[in-house]
Motif scaffolding. Structure first.
Motif, PDB file in Angstrom:
ATOM      1  N   THR A 416       8.995 -25.631  -9.729  1.00 41.52           N
ATOM      2  CA  THR A 416       8.905 -26.907  -9.032  1.00 41.52           C
ATOM      3  C   THR A 416       7.630 -26.936  -8.235  1.00 41.52           C
ATOM      4  N   GLY A 417       7.219 -28.120  -7.814  1.00 43.99           N
ATOM      5  CA  GLY A 417       6.055 -28.246  -6.967  1.00 43.99           C
ATOM      6  C   GLY A 417       4.794 -28.475  -7.777  1.00 43.99           C
ATOM      7  N   TYR A 418       3.665 -28.082  -7.199  1.00 47.87           N
ATOM      8  CA  TYR A 418       2.362 -28.383  -7.782  1.00 47.87           C
ATOM      9  C   TYR A 418       1.968 -27.407  -8.892  1.00 47.87           C
ATOM     10  N   TRP A 419       2.605 -26.255  -8.973  1.00 49.48           N
ATOM     11  CA  TRP A 419       2.142 -25.213  -9.905  1.00 49.48           C
ATOM     12  C   TRP A 419       3.089 -25.053 -11.086  1.00 49.48           C
ATOM     13  N   ILE A 420       3.760 -26.135 -11.484  1.00 49.54           N
ATOM     14  CA  ILE A 420       4.657 -26.073 -12.635  1.00 49.54           C
ATOM     15  C   ILE A 420       3.834 -26.055 -13.926  1.00 49.54           C
ATOM     16  N   LYS A 421       4.493 -25.670 -15.008  1.00 44.86           N
ATOM     17  CA  LYS A 421       3.890 -25.808 -16.339  1.00 44.86           C
ATOM     18  C   LYS A 421       4.245 -27.208 -16.810  1.00 44.86           C
ATOM     19  N   CYS A 422       3.305 -28.137 -16.636  1.00 40.23           N
ATOM     20  CA  CYS A 422       3.614 -29.556 -16.794  1.00 40.23           C
ATOM     21  C   CYS A 422       3.734 -29.978 -18.245  1.00 40.23           C
ATOM     22  N   CYS A 423       3.048 -29.290 -19.160  1.00 46.26           N
ATOM     23  CA  CYS A 423       3.079 -29.695 -20.566  1.00 46.26           C
ATOM     24  C   CYS A 423       2.869 -28.446 -21.425  1.00 46.26           C
ATOM     25  N   LEU A 424       2.879 -28.628 -22.728  1.00 48.35           N
ATOM     26  CA  LEU A 424       2.722 -27.485 -23.628  1.00 48.35           C
ATOM     27  C   LEU A 424       1.345 -26.849 -23.501  1.00 48.35           C
ATOM     28  N   GLY A 425       0.331 -27.650 -23.222  1.00 48.42           N
ATOM     29  CA  GLY A 425      -1.024 -27.111 -23.120  1.00 48.42           C
ATOM     30  C   GLY A 425      -1.493 -26.879 -21.710  1.00 48.42           C
ATOM     31  N   CYS A 426      -0.592 -26.790 -20.744  1.00 49.38           N
ATOM     32  CA  CYS A 426      -0.976 -26.602 -19.343  1.00 49.38           C
ATOM     33  C   CYS A 426      -1.570 -25.210 -19.143  1.00 49.38           C
ATOM     34  N   GLN A 427      -2.784 -25.156 -18.589  1.00 47.70           N
ATOM     35  CA  GLN A 427      -3.474 -23.895 -18.347  1.00 47.70           C
ATOM     36  C   GLN A 427      -3.769 -23.687 -16.863  1.00 47.70           C
ATOM     37  N   LEU A 428      -3.080 -24.393 -15.990  1.00 50.90           N
ATOM     38  CA  LEU A 428      -3.367 -24.319 -14.555  1.00 50.90           C
ATOM     39  C   LEU A 428      -2.804 -23.029 -13.970  1.00 50.90           C
ATOM     40  N   ASP A 429      -3.663 -22.228 -13.356  1.00 46.18           N
ATOM     41  CA  ASP A 429      -3.283 -20.959 -12.747  1.00 46.18           C
ATOM     42  C   ASP A 429      -3.497 -21.069 -11.240  1.00 46.18           C
ATOM     43  N   PRO A 430      -2.453 -20.886 -10.421  1.00 45.60           N
ATOM     44  CA  PRO A 430      -2.641 -21.035  -8.965  1.00 45.60           C
ATOM     45  C   PRO A 430      -3.598 -20.024  -8.373  1.00 45.60           C
ATOM     46  N   ASN A 431      -3.836 -18.896  -9.052  1.00 45.33           N
ATOM     47  CA  ASN A 431      -4.729 -17.877  -8.510  1.00 45.33           C
ATOM     48  C   ASN A 431      -6.201 -18.180  -8.781  1.00 45.33           C
ATOM     49  N   THR A 432      -6.489 -18.968  -9.808  1.00 41.23           N
ATOM     50  CA  THR A 432      -7.878 -19.245 -10.162  1.00 41.23           C
ATOM     51  C   THR A 432      -8.216 -20.723 -10.087  1.00 41.23           C
ATOM     52  N   TRP A 433      -7.270 -21.570  -9.652  1.00 38.91           N
ATOM     53  CA  TRP A 433      -7.505 -23.000  -9.641  1.00 38.91           C
ATOM     54  C   TRP A 433      -8.586 -23.372  -8.643  1.00 38.91           C
ATOM     55  N   GLU A 434      -9.429 -24.307  -9.005  1.00 38.22           N
ATOM     56  CA  GLU A 434     -10.442 -24.860  -8.125  1.00 38.22           C
ATOM     57  C   GLU A 434     -10.345 -26.385  -8.177  1.00 38.22           C
ATOM     58  N   PRO A 435     -10.655 -27.074  -7.074  1.00 38.15           N
ATOM     59  CA  PRO A 435     -10.565 -28.546  -7.065  1.00 38.15           C
ATOM     60  C   PRO A 435     -11.428 -29.171  -8.155  1.00 38.15           C
ATOM     61  N   TYR A 436     -10.855 -30.140  -8.871  1.00 35.70           N
ATOM     62  CA  TYR A 436     -11.526 -30.821  -9.972  1.00 35.70           C
ATOM     63  C   TYR A 436     -11.892 -32.251  -9.586  1.00 35.70           C
ATOM     64  N   TYR A 437     -10.986 -32.938  -8.895  1.00 39.73           N
ATOM     65  CA  TYR A 437     -11.242 -34.299  -8.447  1.00 39.73           C
ATOM     66  C   TYR A 437     -11.677 -34.274  -6.987  1.00 39.73           C
ATOM     67  N   SER A 438     -12.362 -35.319  -6.582  1.00 37.69           N
ATOM     68  CA  SER A 438     -12.831 -35.388  -5.196  1.00 37.69           C
ATOM     69  C   SER A 438     -11.685 -35.560  -4.218  1.00 37.69           C
ATOM     70  N   THR A 439     -10.543 -36.033  -4.683  1.00 38.09           N
ATOM     71  CA  THR A 439      -9.385 -36.226  -3.809  1.00 38.09           C
ATOM     72  C   THR A 439      -8.576 -34.958  -3.624  1.00 38.09           C
ATOM     73  N   GLU A 440      -8.883 -33.892  -4.367  1.00 40.37           N
ATOM     74  CA  GLU A 440      -8.131 -32.649  -4.266  1.00 40.37           C
ATOM     75  C   GLU A 440      -8.715 -31.775  -3.166  1.00 40.37           C
ATOM     76  N   LEU A 441      -7.837 -31.048  -2.489  1.00 39.54           N
ATOM     77  CA  LEU A 441      -8.262 -30.107  -1.463  1.00 39.54           C
ATOM     78  C   LEU A 441      -7.617 -28.739  -1.677  1.00 39.54           C
ATOM     79  N   HIS A 442      -6.306 -28.671  -1.483  1.00 37.40           N
ATOM     80  CA  HIS A 442      -5.592 -27.407  -1.622  1.00 37.40           C
ATOM     81  C   HIS A 442      -4.632 -27.397  -2.806  1.00 37.40           C
ATOM     82  N   ARG A 443      -4.356 -28.560  -3.406  1.00 33.99           N
ATOM     83  CA  ARG A 443      -3.388 -28.641  -4.495  1.00 33.99           C
ATOM     84  C   ARG A 443      -3.921 -29.565  -5.573  1.00 33.99           C
ATOM     85  N   PRO A 444      -3.498 -29.355  -6.810  1.00 37.43           N
ATOM     86  CA  PRO A 444      -3.987 -30.208  -7.900  1.00 37.43           C
ATOM     87  C   PRO A 444      -3.371 -31.601  -7.838  1.00 37.43           C
TER      88      PRO A 444
END
Length: 533
Positions: A416-444
């Motif tokens: 649950t929360g921001y670090w779920i596996k949202c889809c089959l191709g989800c590659q988001l890793d909480p240990n290596t994630w970096e902000p992608y959008y300008s509206t992001e700060l600490h969470r995707p």
């Protein structure tokens, strides 16, 4: 010297390589937890307590006027003793954030208050530096020197990312040793100066630094350029003259080949014991060394090590920190044993000998994951004064069982929360994630998929949404469907709500001029026309 195992009570996952142990007002504090702060402890700072072979953590609060202190791994930490009416405090510089960003900020951590139930409240303030300021780094050291009645801070070593003009896609996250410079700054005004010495040919990190009055000794360290741990020993002498400080650098012969070691003070004078660390990439340093600083210089003596367990001997890595005077906390990984629910074994090493006092300042640091010491031990409940409280209330509050941190109280962010596996191709890793959008700060950033009865959340980055479209969807009334449920082209307008038209009743306007229509015969009209002409 004794070695005793510790059982972590629902808190083992927070202690990871890179965290720091601090000792403030008799309490041991854990700083630099793994990941961003959780809901049970939004500050990310915990009080550590050893009792009956168990290790428990308790969330520590900050005052309302404190700045935010992120969980930093491998920062430079320096303890400041009370002087000139200022309270006991800590300086924290640099370190790595959970997003793998490297900080260049300097924080001052002090005690704000302590309640009648021994509840500790901290205060954090960010200090501004001007002049030749040290860049973002980690694995460095910070010390306080005293000369001619004045004090200054010495910063040395560390690692950072490659310069922006040299970074490529393949080497974007590659780190290098910082230039071999010594930074000296005044804590009151924040004026910083950089010094370069010919004796320093290459940078070093994860070394030890011990200070006595106007001298700082740098011991060991690892160099990325040569990938070695040469037995280095440097002495930095600082003379705080009225105008410009006079700084000299000297290379000594009796050095140690060591990196990422832990040390703790054991005597009334400048006496320390060095434990742990590495001699090479594949060899831990199992010896103990006694270090003494006096007017003549620095002296090393071998010391009998504790009786290591097989888990410690066979482990490839270990980490730890000073848990008070003559006390060290060590941790070794379980290394893939399925029968062990925790990731690390923890041990408490007691090094203090009889007759050792508890005085003298302590501003020493080490650039390893856990570094620092304390000059006082926590008082027992019987040694403190309480008024208007029953004995059973003291027992409950001193243990703090109700406030003890429990990992089971936290939500599983992998489900649950921001670090779920949202889809089959989800590659988001909480240990290596970096902000992608300008509206992001600490969470995707996430967007809601309307498929099904309850719908589900997906990461906007995994859906390859442009930032303009993401903002448009968040502000509009369109229903979104993720790539697994129709993709971006399949969007629907939310049907507008049907509103019954209101029947408008004309109202008479007050004061409106009304044109009078008087019926007259042609003869009367001719008479009035001639009359007024």
């Amino acid at each position: 010297m004794s070695l005793k195992p510790l059982t972590p009570v629902n808190c083992a996952a927070l202690l990871q390589p890179g965290c720091s142990l601090l000792q403030l007002d008799g309490d041991i504090l854990l700083f630099g937890q793994k990941g961003w702060p959780k809901r049970s402890c939004p500050t990310g700072v915990f009080g550590v307590r050893f009792k009956c072979g168990e290790m428990k953590l308790k969330a520590i609060a900050f005052s309302n006027n404190s700045c935010y202190l992120p969980p930093l791994r491998c920062p430079a930490v320096c303890r400041l003793d009370p002087y000139d009416g200022l309270p006991e405090s800590y300086l924290i510089h640099g370190g790595r954030t959970p997003n793998n960003e490297i900080s260049s900020s300097l924080y001052l951590l002090t005690m704000d208050s302590r309640g009648c139930n021994r509840k500790l409240t901290l205060h954090c303030k960010e200090k501004e530096l001007v002049g030749e300021v040290a860049g973002a780094r980690y694995g460095h050291t910070l010390n306080m020197v005293q000369s001619r009645g004045k004090t200054a801070c010495v910063l040395f070593g560390g690692r950072s990312y490659m310069p922006a003009e040299e970074r490529t896609t393949e080497s974007w996250n590659s780190v290098v040793d910082c230039p071999p410079q010594v930074f000296l700054f005044d804590l009151e005004f924040g004026c910083c100066s950089a010094y370069t010495f010919p004796e320093l040919s290459d940078g070093q990190s994860f070394h030890l630094a011990l200070a006595r009055e106007d001298c700082v000794y740098f011991i060991g360290g690892h160099s990325l350029q040569s990938d070695s741990r040469p037995p280095r020993l440097f002495r930095l002498h600082v003379d705080l003259l009225q105008g410009s400080p006079l700084v000299s650098f000297e290379t000594l012969d009796t050095g140690l080949s060591i990196s990422s070691a832990v040390f703790t003070r054991t005597g009334p004078a400048h006496k320390y014991i060095i434990l742990g660390g590495y001699q090479s990439d594949s060899q831990k340093r199992m010896e103990c060394t006694s270090v003494t600083l006096d007017e003549k210089g620095i002296h090393f003596e071998p010391l009998e090590a504790p009786k290591w367990t097989q888990d410690i001997i066979q482990s490839r890595t270990w980490f730890g920190g000073s848990a008070g005077e003559g006390s060290i906390l060590l941790a070794v990984p379980t290394e893939g044993r399925p029968a062990q629910p925790d990731m690390h074994y923890f041990y408490h090493v007691s090094l203090q000998t009889e007759g050792d006092g508890k005085e003298e300042e302590g501003n020493q640091t080490c650039s390893q994951e856990l570094a620092d010491f304390d000059d006082s031990t926590p008082l027992e409940d019987s040694e403190e004064l309480y008024f208007g409280r029953d004995p059973h209330e003291l027992d409950d509050s001193s243990d703090g069982e109700g406030d003890t941190y429990n990992e089971e109280d936290e939500e599983d962010e992998s489900q649950t929360g921001y670090w779920i596996k949202c889809c089959l191709g989800c590659q988001l890793d909480p240990n290596t994630w970096e902000p992608y959008y300008s509206t992001e700060l600490h969470r995707p950033a996430m967007i809601f998929c309307s498929r099904g009865e309850g719908g589900h959340w997906v990461h906007a980055q995994c859906m390859e949404l442009p930032e303009s479209l993401l903002l448009k969807l968040s502000q509009g009334s369109k229903r979104y469907f993720c790539l697994d449920h129709g993709g971006l082209p399949y969007q629907e307008m939310t049907p507008p709500r049907q509103v019954m038209p209101l029947k408008r009743i004309p109202m008479k306007v007050k004061g409106k001029k009304v044109v009078l229509n008087i019926k007259m015969s042609p003869a009367k009209k001719s008479f009035f026309r001639r009359l007024f002409d």
